[in-house]
Design an enzyme around this catalytic site. Structure first.
Site, short mmCIF file in Angstrom:
data_model
loop_
_atom_site.label_atom_id
_atom_site.label_comp_id
_atom_site.label_asym_id
_atom_site.label_seq_id
_atom_site.Cartn_x
_atom_site.Cartn_y
_atom_site.Cartn_z
N HIS A 1 -7.44 -5.50 -1.95
CA HIS A 1 -6.22 -4.81 -1.54
C HIS A 1 -5.48 -5.58 -0.45
O HIS A 1 -4.27 -5.39 -0.28
CB HIS A 1 -6.58 -3.40 -1.04
CG HIS A 1 -5.39 -2.55 -0.73
ND1 HIS A 1 -4.48 -2.16 -1.68
CD2 HIS A 1 -4.95 -2.01 0.45
CE1 HIS A 1 -3.53 -1.41 -1.12
NE2 HIS A 1 -3.79 -1.32 0.17
N ASP B 1 -7.64 -4.94 -7.42
CA ASP B 1 -7.32 -3.89 -6.44
C ASP B 1 -7.47 -2.49 -7.03
O ASP B 1 -6.82 -2.13 -8.01
CB ASP B 1 -5.88 -4.10 -5.95
CG ASP B 1 -5.52 -3.19 -4.79
OD1 ASP B 1 -6.40 -2.44 -4.32
OD2 ASP B 1 -4.34 -3.23 -4.36
N SER C 1 0.84 -1.19 0.00
CA SER C 1 0.00 0.00 0.00
C SER C 1 0.88 1.24 0.00
O SER C 1 1.80 1.36 -0.80
CB SER C 1 -0.94 -0.04 1.21
OG SER C 1 -1.97 0.92 1.07
#
Length: 635
Positions: free
Chosen positions: A313, A199, A137
């Site tokens: 994610h 994602d 991330s």
């Protein structure tokens, strides 16, 4: 297959297979989880040495700018920690500067001192051969910035330590100039961005923040609130299906508009860089063309759903576990005929690996998208071979200029090479030399442009043949460029040559020579060798530009009335005099520098006369008060 139609799919499949077969992905993902678990306000990364490889993993739950709205903006990126970045890049007029996400840069800078101290220790360890920097991330964005700094630092100290950056679900980081700068530095291969089929986070910043819904602002809190993966899951559940759909639609609509050609296209603020390793339940495919990455981002997300685009994610662990050599080799072609063409077979494998082979409507545009990624034109090695042939063809231009230099040295005027060209008339001889000067400039400018377009091998500028050829060209021709500059009086409007008139190619060649001296062994040769006669070409290609500046200083002594400025002028004059004498003493200048009527010889004589006058002033101050006021008077 023809040389100018080399397909990237075989190499992409090899890279996907390699990453799946090594522990790089699994170890990186494991350490990302460890970084998220152990992250604190003071320390947000972990390091671990595994079988000779040092891993550095950044947490993905850090603050990215807090509540300050500026975290959404782009800011310039020129240097980090005093280390200049993108050394081979120089913005052309009107070109957008390198810029990155302000919040992510601020986050990185808040961690930089701790990271730098640890990296210096790791790099200084003789056992360190490879470093893998990773992050999930927003930790992936931090890892990318750290990698750029480390690559720049290692380049500055000529280190052989290899660096690889692996990110998982990382948001975009910088503008198109940022992407191009990384490509020009040949750093694209140092970055592998793992992006899952569904994602939405790596795709989020393709759309401008202002175009997204209020739900996006709520969702973006995961970037700058300390939370665990479980907390993110709870946040995803709290968002209603309607809000998820609005977010998904906003990103999809902008992506779809951005990949269109013509007037329907919309600007993209953030651009991908490096290699993108797209993963799905069916396998993985790797591409490095920014345009292809953007299109694949759209095509793969189009097969997803609003809910899964958010939840995916957190599922990179599942994809990493599946990306093994065994899995990648289990290609099911029972329902399809294997194409005879290796290119088509590679294309078929890429489509299946992307996970969209079952989406009939997506197969055709996906194939067209991947076809655009193939390299058009000859390979870099073929281009380099072709350039070598072209170099041999421009040798006569250089030879004619060398003949002109010898001719100048033999003339009764004893002006030398530089001054003869500077004061040239319209004779056919000088016109031919000038034409050849421009032809050689075009050739070398083309070499640099090809290198910056990645059309030449990555080590091209490190090859002794081109290092010595470029230096030889610079020493021979740059004095003519300087003569042209001052002969036409351009210094009066633009300023002196070195700061305001020097062509970029010479600066590039200076860097090639500096970086290549260890490789070529030239530095050791120079230390052990003393010249027995003057050089054929003055070893400082800007020597005559320095003479012209020194001429201005000398002229200024006679008109300057401010004693402080006068002292400064004398200091500059003496420094140049010492520099020139050292070159002459070491025989690093050509005979034309010492010609009786050369600009340098005349400058030396004028300096000698001025010093005599200055000495008389000190002996008879009352008779030379006007001189002390800055005015030269006859004796």
């Amino acid at each position: 297959m023809a040389a100018n139609e080399a397909s990237p799919f075989e190499s992409s499949e090899m890279l996907a297979t390699f990453l799946g077969a090594t522990p790089l992905l699994s170890e990186s993902w494991r350490l990302c989880g460890q970084a998220n678990t152990t992250a604190t306000a003071i320390r947000s990364f972990v390091t671990e040495r595994i079988r000779g490889v040092v891993y550095v993993a950044f947490s993905g739950i850090q603050m990215a700018g807090g509540s300050d709205p500026s975290w959404r903006n782009l800011v310039h990126l020129d240097s980090i920690g005093g280390v200049p970045l993108f050394s081979s890049r120089r913005n052309k007029e009107g070109e957008e500067p390198v810029m990155v996400h302000a919040g992510m840069l601020n986050l990185f800078l808040s961690l930089f001192n701790s990271f730098q101290n640890q990296m210096l220790g790791i790099v200084g360890n003789t056992d360190t051969k490879s470093i893998v920097i990773t992050g999930h991330s927003i930790g992936g964005a931090t890892a990318s910035l750290c990698t750029i700094w480390l690559l720049s630092y290692l380049q500055s100290i000529s280190s052989s330590v290899s660096v690889l950056c692996i990110t998982f679900g990382s948001p975009l980081l910088g503008n198109e100039s940022f992407s191009q700068a990384i490509s020009k530095e040949r750093w694209g291969g140092n970055f592998c961005h793992v992006v899952s089929k569904h994602d939405i986070m790596p795709r989020l910043l393709f759309a401008p923040i202002t175009s997204l819904t209020a739900q996006l602002n709520f969702l973006l809190q995961f970037w700058h609130l300390s939370m665990t993966s479980a907390d993110f899951g709870k946040l995803a559940v709290q968002i209603s299906d309607k809000e998820k759909a609005e977010l998904f639609t906003a990103v999809m609509d902008y992506l779809e508009a951005a990949i269109q050609d013509g007037e329907a296209s919309v600007p993209i603020l953030f651009h991908p860089f490096g290699n993108y390793f797209f993963v799905s339940e069916e396998g993985a495919v790797c591409v490095d063309s920014p345009a292809t990455v953007i299109k694949m981002m759209h095509l793969m997300l189009a097969t997803s759903s609003p809910a899964r685009s958010i939840e995916d994610h957190l599922k990179y662990g599942d994809y990493v576990n599946k990306a093994s050599l065994q899995f990648l080799n289990q290609r099911n072609f029972k329902q399809r005929n294997i194409p005879d063409s290796s290119y088509e077979a590679g294309l078929e494998l890429a489509i299946q690996s992307s996970g969209i082979a079952n989406q009939e409507s997506a197969i055709v545009p996906a194939k067209e998208c991947l076809k655009t990624a193939r390299r058009m034109g000859p390979s870099p090695n073929l281009n380099a071979a072709s350039l070598a042939v072209t170099l041999s063809k421009v040798v006569p231009y250089r030879a004619q200029i060398e003949w002109y230099k010898s001719w100048c040295d033999e003339q009764d005027e004893q002006m030398g090479y530089y001054d003869s060209f500077k004061s040239r008339g319209s004779s056919r001889r000088e016109m031919k030399v000038n034409i050849n000067r421009h032809k050689l400039a075009r050739f070398w400018n083309n070499v640099i442009e090809m290198l910056e377009r990645n059309e030449l091998p990555h080590d091209f500028a490190e090859r002794a043949k081109w290092i010595f050829a470029s230096k030889s060209y610079k020493l021979l021709v740059e004095p003519l460029d300087i003569a042209e500059y001052y002969g036409k009086g351009m210094h009066r409007t633009k300023g002196h040559y070195i700061a305001h008139g020097r062509e970029r190619r010479y600066e590039v060649f200076d860097r090639w020579w500096k970086d290549g001296r260890v490789t070529t062994g030239e530095e050791n040769k120079e230390r052990s060798k003393y010249r027995s006669k003057y050089a054929s070409l003055t070893q400082d290609s800007c020597f005559w530009a320095r003479v012209e500046e020194a001429r201005d200083w000398l002229d200024g002594v006679g008109s300057e009335k401010d004693t402080n400025k006068l002292a400064l002028l004398w200091d500059k004059i003496e420094k140049f005099e010492n520099y020139a004498m050292k070159l002459i003493e070491d025989k690093e200048v050509s005979n034309d520098v010492l010609a009786k009527n050369s600009s340098y010889s005349i400058w030396v004589e004028d300096l000698r006369e001025l010093r005599k006058l200055k000495a008389k002033v000190h002996r008879f101050p009352q008779q030379f008060t006007r001189f002390l006021d800055g005015e030269v008077v006859p004796l």
